[in-house]
Design a protein around this motif. Structure first.
Motif, PDB file in Angstrom:
ATOM      1  N   LYS A  62       0.799  -1.234   0.000  1.00  0.00           N
ATOM      2  CA  LYS A  62       0.000   0.000   0.000  1.00  0.00           C
ATOM      3  C   LYS A  62       0.830   1.282   0.000  1.00  0.00           C
ATOM      4  O   LYS A  62       0.440   2.268  -0.617  1.00  0.00           O
ATOM      5  CB  LYS A  62      -0.957  -0.010   1.191  1.00  0.00           C
ATOM      6  CG  LYS A  62      -2.024  -1.070   1.073  1.00  0.00           C
ATOM      7  CD  LYS A  62      -2.891  -1.127   2.315  1.00  0.00           C
ATOM      8  CE  LYS A  62      -3.888  -2.275   2.171  1.00  0.00           C
ATOM      9  NZ  LYS A  62      -4.661  -2.497   3.365  1.00  0.00           N
ATOM     10  N   ILE A  63       1.977   1.262   0.666  1.00  0.00           N
ATOM     11  CA  ILE A  63       2.770   2.495   0.758  1.00  0.00           C
ATOM     12  C   ILE A  63       3.675   2.711  -0.454  1.00  0.00           C
ATOM     13  O   ILE A  63       4.318   3.752  -0.568  1.00  0.00           O
ATOM     14  CB  ILE A  63       3.617   2.520   2.061  1.00  0.00           C
ATOM     15  CG1 ILE A  63       4.611   1.358   2.078  1.00  0.00           C
ATOM     16  CG2 ILE A  63       2.726   2.517   3.283  1.00  0.00           C
ATOM     17  CD1 ILE A  63       5.633   1.433   3.213  1.00  0.00           C
ATOM     18  N   ASN A  64       3.740   1.729  -1.367  1.00  0.00           N
ATOM     19  CA  ASN A  64       4.600   1.850  -2.548  1.00  0.00           C
ATOM     20  C   ASN A  64       3.779   2.067  -3.813  1.00  0.00           C
ATOM     21  O   ASN A  64       2.661   1.578  -3.929  1.00  0.00           O
ATOM     22  CB  ASN A  64       5.440   0.584  -2.739  1.00  0.00           C
ATOM     23  CG  ASN A  64       6.455   0.387  -1.636  1.00  0.00           C
ATOM     24  OD1 ASN A  64       6.807   1.313  -0.917  1.00  0.00           O
ATOM     25  ND2 ASN A  64       6.923  -0.835  -1.486  1.00  0.00           N
ATOM     26  N   ASN A  65       4.337   2.773  -4.763  1.00  0.00           N
ATOM     27  CA  ASN A  65       3.758   2.945  -6.091  1.00  0.00           C
ATOM     28  C   ASN A  65       2.344   3.522  -6.039  1.00  0.00           C
ATOM     29  O   ASN A  65       1.486   3.133  -6.824  1.00  0.00           O
ATOM     30  CB  ASN A  65       3.792   1.618  -6.849  1.00  0.00           C
ATOM     31  CG  ASN A  65       3.616   1.787  -8.342  1.00  0.00           C
ATOM     32  OD1 ASN A  65       4.044   2.786  -8.924  1.00  0.00           O
ATOM     33  ND2 ASN A  65       2.984   0.810  -8.974  1.00  0.00           N
ATOM     34  N   ASN A 119      11.268  -0.770  -7.637  1.00  0.00           N
ATOM     35  CA  ASN A 119       9.808  -0.795  -7.631  1.00  0.00           C
ATOM     36  C   ASN A 119       9.298   0.112  -8.746  1.00  0.00           C
ATOM     37  O   ASN A 119       9.981   1.054  -9.168  1.00  0.00           O
ATOM     38  CB  ASN A 119       9.289  -0.328  -6.265  1.00  0.00           C
ATOM     39  CG  ASN A 119       7.792  -0.390  -6.157  1.00  0.00           C
ATOM     40  OD1 ASN A 119       7.092   0.531  -6.575  1.00  0.00           O
ATOM     41  ND2 ASN A 119       7.292  -1.472  -5.593  1.00  0.00           N
ATOM     42  N   CYS A 120       8.093  -0.130  -9.217  1.00  0.00           N
ATOM     43  CA  CYS A 120       7.508   0.660 -10.303  1.00  0.00           C
ATOM     44  C   CYS A 120       7.392   2.144  -9.953  1.00  0.00           C
ATOM     45  O   CYS A 120       7.319   2.993 -10.845  1.00  0.00           O
ATOM     46  CB  CYS A 120       6.122   0.115 -10.666  1.00  0.00           C
ATOM     47  SG  CYS A 120       6.176  -1.564 -11.314  1.00  0.00           S
ATOM     48  N   GLY A 148      12.618   5.887  -8.147  1.00  0.00           N
ATOM     49  CA  GLY A 148      13.392   6.429  -7.033  1.00  0.00           C
ATOM     50  C   GLY A 148      14.236   5.356  -6.383  1.00  0.00           C
ATOM     51  O   GLY A 148      14.802   4.498  -7.042  1.00  0.00           O
ATOM     52  N   LYS A 149      14.286   5.420  -5.072  1.00  0.00           N
ATOM     53  CA  LYS A 149      15.127   4.476  -4.332  1.00  0.00           C
ATOM     54  C   LYS A 149      14.306   3.385  -3.641  1.00  0.00           C
ATOM     55  O   LYS A 149      14.778   2.738  -2.724  1.00  0.00           O
ATOM     56  CB  LYS A 149      15.953   5.233  -3.310  1.00  0.00           C
ATOM     57  CG  LYS A 149      16.942   6.172  -3.957  1.00  0.00           C
ATOM     58  CD  LYS A 149      17.815   6.839  -2.949  1.00  0.00           C
ATOM     59  CE  LYS A 149      18.776   7.767  -3.671  1.00  0.00           C
ATOM     60  NZ  LYS A 149      19.705   8.405  -2.778  1.00  0.00           N
ATOM     61  N   VAL A 150      13.082   3.182  -4.095  1.00  0.00           N
ATOM     62  CA  VAL A 150      12.240   2.133  -3.521  1.00  0.00           C
ATOM     63  C   VAL A 150      12.585   0.804  -4.198  1.00  0.00           C
ATOM     64  O   VAL A 150      12.469   0.678  -5.415  1.00  0.00           O
ATOM     65  CB  VAL A 150      10.735   2.450  -3.688  1.00  0.00           C
ATOM     66  CG1 VAL A 150       9.883   1.331  -3.113  1.00  0.00           C
ATOM     67  CG2 VAL A 150      10.396   3.774  -3.045  1.00  0.00           C
ATOM     68  N   LEU A 151      13.047  -0.145  -3.395  1.00  0.00           N
ATOM     69  CA  LEU A 151      13.464  -1.441  -3.919  1.00  0.00           C
ATOM     70  C   LEU A 151      12.587  -2.557  -3.377  1.00  0.00           C
ATOM     71  O   LEU A 151      12.167  -2.532  -2.228  1.00  0.00           O
ATOM     72  CB  LEU A 151      14.916  -1.738  -3.543  1.00  0.00           C
ATOM     73  CG  LEU A 151      15.967  -0.744  -4.045  1.00  0.00           C
ATOM     74  CD1 LEU A 151      17.349  -1.162  -3.568  1.00  0.00           C
ATOM     75  CD2 LEU A 151      15.942  -0.620  -5.553  1.00  0.00           C
TER      76      LEU A 151
END
Length: 183
Positions: free
Chosen positions: A132-135, A164-165, A168-171
């Motif tokens: 939920k907190i990503n993308n 991640n879609c 940035g730096k979200v992996l």
């Protein structure tokens, strides 16, 4: 006279000896032909039995199916999901599974995998992650060819296309465990 008698005895002895030899050779030839004939008949019978059994027995498909743990770090390493890895007739492997949590967040994987070398596995298919907190709260879908890599003494292979879609730096750390005993 003794010489003539002795010569006659030698001739008779040799004649008897040749006759006995001929009888022995005839017996061996007849026995050999008989054995060959019996062996040929036995081979014909065995071949017919084999062919009949082959016609009556249907093809048996043996699937090697194993369940392996999978995980996405956002959902947790402790409550791993499960994926089925199935060996196909052509020697390839399919993988299909998921990991979910109580918030309905998930990792889903579906495709084909194969070993490239001791530390790399190729995957072709679809990997979907939803946290939920990503993308922006939208599932992240990766399709096509991906590579999973195992480093050092790790027991798992990690997806190398980690971003991640949302960018940035979200992996996303998508891990597949226990593949070494299967592939």
């Amino acid at each position: 006279m003794k010489k003539i008698f002795l010569g006659l005895m030698i001739c008779i002895g040799l004649a008897c000896s040749d006759a006995k030899q001929d009888k022995v050779e005839d017996a061996i030839a007849k026995t050999g032909d008989s054995l060959n004939s019996k062996l040929n008949k036995l081979n014909d019978t065995l071949n017919k039995v084999r062919d009949n059994v082959a016609k009556k027995v249907s093809n048996v498909e043996i699937n090697i199916k194993r369940t392996v743990p999978i995980s996405l770090q956002w959902i947790g390493f402790e409550n791993q999901g499960k994926a089925e890895v199935v060996k196909q007739r052509d020697g390839s492997f399919t993988i299909s599974g998921e990991q979910t949590n109580s918030s309905n967040e998930f990792l889903k994987i579906n495709g084909k995998i194969k070993r490239l070398n001791a530390s790399q596995v190729s995957f072709v298919g679809t990997i979907i992650t939803f946290v939920k907190i990503n993308n922006g709260g939208v599932p992240c879908e990766k399709t096509g060819r991906q590579v999973f890599l195992k480093k050092g003494d790790r027991k798992y292979y990690r997806l190398q296309n980690m971003e991640n879609c949302s960018g940035g730096k979200v992996l996303d750390y998508v891990d597949l465990y226990d593949l070494d005993n299967i592939l």
